[in-house]
Design a protein around this motif. Structure first.
Motif, PDB file in Angstrom:
ATOM      1  N   THR A 322     -31.488 -23.418  -1.186  1.00  0.00           N
ATOM      2  CA  THR A 322     -32.897 -23.036  -1.331  1.00  0.00           C
ATOM      3  C   THR A 322     -33.249 -21.874  -0.412  1.00  0.00           C
ATOM      4  OG1 THR A 322     -33.379 -25.348  -1.852  1.00  0.00           O
ATOM      5  CG2 THR A 322     -35.250 -23.930  -1.372  1.00  0.00           C
ATOM      6  N   ILE A 323     -32.572 -21.767   0.737  1.00  0.00           N
ATOM      7  CA  ILE A 323     -32.785 -20.588   1.580  1.00  0.00           C
ATOM      8  C   ILE A 323     -32.353 -19.338   0.823  1.00  0.00           C
ATOM      9  CG2 ILE A 323     -32.125 -19.431   3.727  1.00  0.00           C
ATOM     10  CD1 ILE A 323     -31.758 -22.246   4.957  1.00  0.00           C
ATOM     11  N   SER A 328     -33.869 -14.470  -2.569  1.00  0.00           N
ATOM     12  CA  SER A 328     -33.965 -13.831  -3.879  1.00  0.00           C
ATOM     13  C   SER A 328     -35.411 -13.660  -4.328  1.00  0.00           C
ATOM     14  CB  SER A 328     -33.193 -14.653  -4.910  1.00  0.00           C
ATOM     15  OG  SER A 328     -33.301 -14.104  -6.199  1.00  0.00           O
ATOM     16  N   LEU A 329     -36.234 -14.689  -4.099  1.00  0.00           N
ATOM     17  CA  LEU A 329     -37.633 -14.618  -4.495  1.00  0.00           C
ATOM     18  C   LEU A 329     -38.427 -13.681  -3.605  1.00  0.00           C
ATOM     19  CD1 LEU A 329     -38.494 -18.362  -5.216  1.00  0.00           C
ATOM     20  CD2 LEU A 329     -37.551 -16.640  -6.768  1.00  0.00           C
ATOM     21  N   GLY A 473     -33.707 -17.905  -9.489  1.00  0.00           N
ATOM     22  CA  GLY A 473     -32.567 -17.533  -8.669  1.00  0.00           C
ATOM     23  C   GLY A 473     -31.672 -16.484  -9.288  1.00  0.00           C
ATOM     24  N   ILE A 474     -31.819 -16.204 -10.569  1.00  0.00           N
ATOM     25  CA  ILE A 474     -30.992 -15.178 -11.192  1.00  0.00           C
ATOM     26  C   ILE A 474     -31.499 -13.802 -10.750  1.00  0.00           C
ATOM     27  CG2 ILE A 474     -30.231 -14.204 -13.398  1.00  0.00           C
ATOM     28  CD1 ILE A 474     -30.407 -16.966 -14.596  1.00  0.00           C
ATOM     29  N   GLU A 475     -30.579 -12.865 -10.621  1.00  0.00           N
ATOM     30  CA  GLU A 475     -30.931 -11.542 -10.098  1.00  0.00           C
ATOM     31  C   GLU A 475     -32.090 -10.917 -10.862  1.00  0.00           C
ATOM     32  OE1 GLU A 475     -31.448  -9.569  -7.706  1.00  0.00           O
ATOM     33  OE2 GLU A 475     -29.347  -9.116  -7.234  1.00  0.00           O
ATOM     34  N   THR A 480     -39.662  -4.558 -12.048  1.00  0.00           N
ATOM     35  CA  THR A 480     -40.242  -5.452 -13.060  1.00  0.00           C
ATOM     36  C   THR A 480     -40.000  -6.915 -12.739  1.00  0.00           C
ATOM     37  OG1 THR A 480     -38.258  -5.502 -14.459  1.00  0.00           O
ATOM     38  CG2 THR A 480     -39.852  -3.710 -14.819  1.00  0.00           C
ATOM     39  N   GLY A 481     -38.917  -7.234 -12.029  1.00  0.00           N
ATOM     40  CA  GLY A 481     -38.580  -8.626 -11.770  1.00  0.00           C
ATOM     41  C   GLY A 481     -37.984  -9.347 -12.951  1.00  0.00           C
ATOM     42  N   ASN A 482     -37.674  -8.639 -13.999  1.00  0.00           N
ATOM     43  CA  ASN A 482     -37.036  -9.267 -15.152  1.00  0.00           C
ATOM     44  C   ASN A 482     -35.604  -9.682 -14.797  1.00  0.00           C
ATOM     45  OD1 ASN A 482     -39.325  -8.764 -16.685  1.00  0.00           O
ATOM     46  ND2 ASN A 482     -38.560  -6.778 -17.411  1.00  0.00           N
TER      47      ASN A 482
END
Length: 621
Positions: A322-323, A328-329, A473-475, A480-482
């Protein structure tokens, strides 16, 4: 009976007994009265991990050490001047730390053949001459307590439990401590059990008057108050200071504070304390496990709160995924690791500094996280504010590395003015930030459009109209953050997240180097709770006529910009750590400095005199 009063400049007292004998309470009360009196002080509680360890055994010994003085001090002291031992185990477990000529106050009640054999003594040390180098006061404290409580409704067993208060009363007389605060504390603590309150007060007074009237103690001592800067002071343990720092961070940022935590020694006190402060917008969640605790905290950050999670090394291991998600977030999150002896369950109530590399690298992928570390119990307050500043300004999870020594130890702390605290105000994103469309449309929300100075992304509270966006969590695609699997984008995002953390160094103040002579050739570099022992050792080295410099790191990732130049000014760099050389490894790798690593992993802080001897050898003095 007229008795002499001798003036002392400092004293180190250790009180030791079974873990159920109330040693921590006794030490804490003596400390509180010493703080009220105005001495500078430092404490070191030391206790077993078991709730009720085997009675009369070495493993079951609990102790509390307090060092108080009429001048500035840095540590709880290397060796006690006075040891109060409630049984043979307490005496044996602590005798090796005593300097010759020290004072031993020993409760003789349990010095039976069986009890002595349980700790490996074949003869009674009170009778066989092995204590001839000490000032020994062999007193049946238990019987004196029973005599003082004779006629009460307490059973003999319950009455005997008040012997710690008898000992506290005796010490209060010996060192001219105030008594009213302790009496009021007992009345309040046992307000619903007046018979227990009366018994403890009677035992305390009996111990005090025993010191006044017995011929065994012909001298009492006085340590005058220390000269300190004007201000309002209170005695504070590290975990309490850390909790107050988090409350202050919430107030100065205007954000609610949300703590998601699972109880673990020695971090649980932070959860306990923060649960009392709902009126300051603090919400605490005791989760079912470590993973749920940090997941809830990160969710709170997504919702616009200052998310916090607390734990120790074993729990940090469980929080690792989660860290990485928080990295990533790119959301603010304060992760507090109150370090303890490891690996695995290790030594739950003992101190260590062995989680630095875990905080630095303990995640999959390139997941950089800033790291700050307090240097003393009171400094935990400022470290919490600094961790919150970095998390909120740079939109990143931040590690705060405390340890058991700081968490449980205490010192006088200047209560700061609210106006003097840093402004942590946060501006949430409330409007679209993309370029207008060709046909004059309002554009779009770009959740990964970055601040050019900090590289922080916008923080939009869920439910803000038009600012809906993906997290996960996916890149992410830049701007855009897509979801993106593009190789070049991934390389760019990894480097950008690293550059964001590296850029924090620009906001850090210059490092302070203590080098009074300005000609030292050896620098002692430390971090975290080694500050006190290193500082005390350096004072001893200078008193011996040698020159030495000291610097201490608050920020461990990134390092301050001027650290490399500072290291280059010295012929030798010595790094004492309570691990096997983790900071030394980082310093050698980054600066190519052949640092001398001085380590111990004994679950105990360094002794200043041992460090001083090693430093003199390094200097060649």
């Amino acid at each position: 009976m007229a008795k002499n009063v001798e003036q002392l400049d400092q004293v180190v007292i250790r009180i030791a007994g079974d873990s159920g004998d109330g040693m921590q309470l006794t030490g804490d009360r003596f400390t509180q009265e010493t703080a009220v009196f105005g001495n500078d002080l430092a404490t070191f509680p030391n206790f077993p991990a078991e709730i009720r360890a085997p009675q009369g055994t070495l493993a079951g010994v609990s102790s509390f050490q307090v060092h108080f003085a009429d001048h500035d001090i840095l540590t709880p002291g290397d060796r006690p001047d006075v040891l109060v031992a409630m049984n043979p185990a307490a005496l044996k477990a602590n005798l090796a730390d005593m300097g010759k000529g020290g004072t031993l106050i020993v409760d003789t009640r349990d010095f039976t053949t069986r009890a002595l054999a349980r700790v490996g003594w074949s003869s009674n040390p009170l009778e066989d001459g092995s204590l001839d180098g000490f000032q020994v006061h062999a007193v049946d404290l238990t019987q004196l307590t029973l005599d003082a409580l004779e006629g009460t409704e307490l059973s003999r067993k319950d009455a005997g439990r008040s012997k710690n208060m008898f000992a506290l009363g005796l010490l209060s007389w010996m060192y001219s401590r105030p008594v009213e605060g302790t009496l009021e504390f007992v009345r309040t603590k046992f307000a619903n059990k007046p018979d227990i309150a009366d018994a403890n007060i009677a035992a305390f007074k009996a111990g005090y008057h025993f010191g006044e009237t017995t011929e065994a103690f012909g001298v009492s001592y006085e340590v005058k108050p220390a000269t300190v800067a004007p201000g309002t002071y209170r005695n504070i343990p590290g975990n309490l200071a850390l909790a107050y720092g988090l409350v202050a961070a919430g107030q100065r940022s205007g954000l609610p504070v949300f703590l998601g935590a699972y109880p673990i020694t020695p971090a649980s006190d932070i959860l306990h304390e923060l649960s009392k402060h709902k009126r300051f917008g603090v919400r605490t969640f005791q989760a079912e496990d470590e993973i749920a605790g940090i997941g809830a905290a990160l969710g709170a950050s997504f919702g616009g709160a200052l998310g916090v999670t607390t734990s120790s090394g074993p729990g940090i291991a469980l929080k690792g995924e989660t860290i990485g998600l928080a990295v990533s977030l790119e959301l603010p999150l304060v992760i507090i690791d109150v370090q303890r002896g490891g690996p695995s369950t290790g030594l739950p109530t003992k101190t260590e500094q062995s989680d630095l590399l875990q905080a630095m690298f303990g995640r999959n992928g390139e997941a950089p996280v800033p790291i700050v570390a307090p240097q003393s119990p009171g400094d935990c307050f400022d470290a919490a504010l600094e961790a919150a500043r970095i998390a909120l300004t740079y939109r990143t999870p931040v590690f705060l590395l405390s340890d058991g020594y700081l968490a449980n130890g205490s010192e006088p702390w200047t209560v700061p003015s609210v106006d003097a605290l840093p402004d942590l105000h946060v501006d949430f994103q409330t409007e679209l930030n993309g370029e207008p469309t060709a046909n004059g449309g309002a554009g779009e929300y770009l959740p990964y459009l970055r601040d050019p100075e900090t590289l922080a992304r916008p923080w939009a509270v869920p439910g803000t109209p038009g600012l809906e966006h993906r997290i996960g969590g996916i890149e992410k695609a830049d701007r855009t953050g897509n979801i993106s699997y593009d190789a070049d984008n991934h390389d760019f995002m990894v480097r950008t997240r690293q550059a964001k953390v590296d850029g924090i160094a620009r906001s850090l103040p210059p490092m302070q180097v203590e080098d009074p002579s300005h000609d030292a050739r050896v620098l002692v570099l430390g971090w975290g709770s080694t500050y006190g022992p290193i500082g005390a050792a350096c004072r001893q080295v200078r008193a011996a006529g040698a020159s030495i410099a000291q610097a201490h790191l608050r920020h461990l990732n990134p390092f301050p910009d001027d650290l490399g130049d500072i290291l280059a000014r010295y012929d030798k760099v010595v790094i004492p750590e309570m691990n096997l050389g983790q900071l030394a490894t980082l310093i050698r790798a980054k600066y190519l400095v052949d640092a001398l690593s001085v380590t111990q992993v004994r679950g105990m802080p360094f002794k200043a005199d041992e460090l001083a001897e090693m430093l003199l050898a390094a200097i060649g003095a």
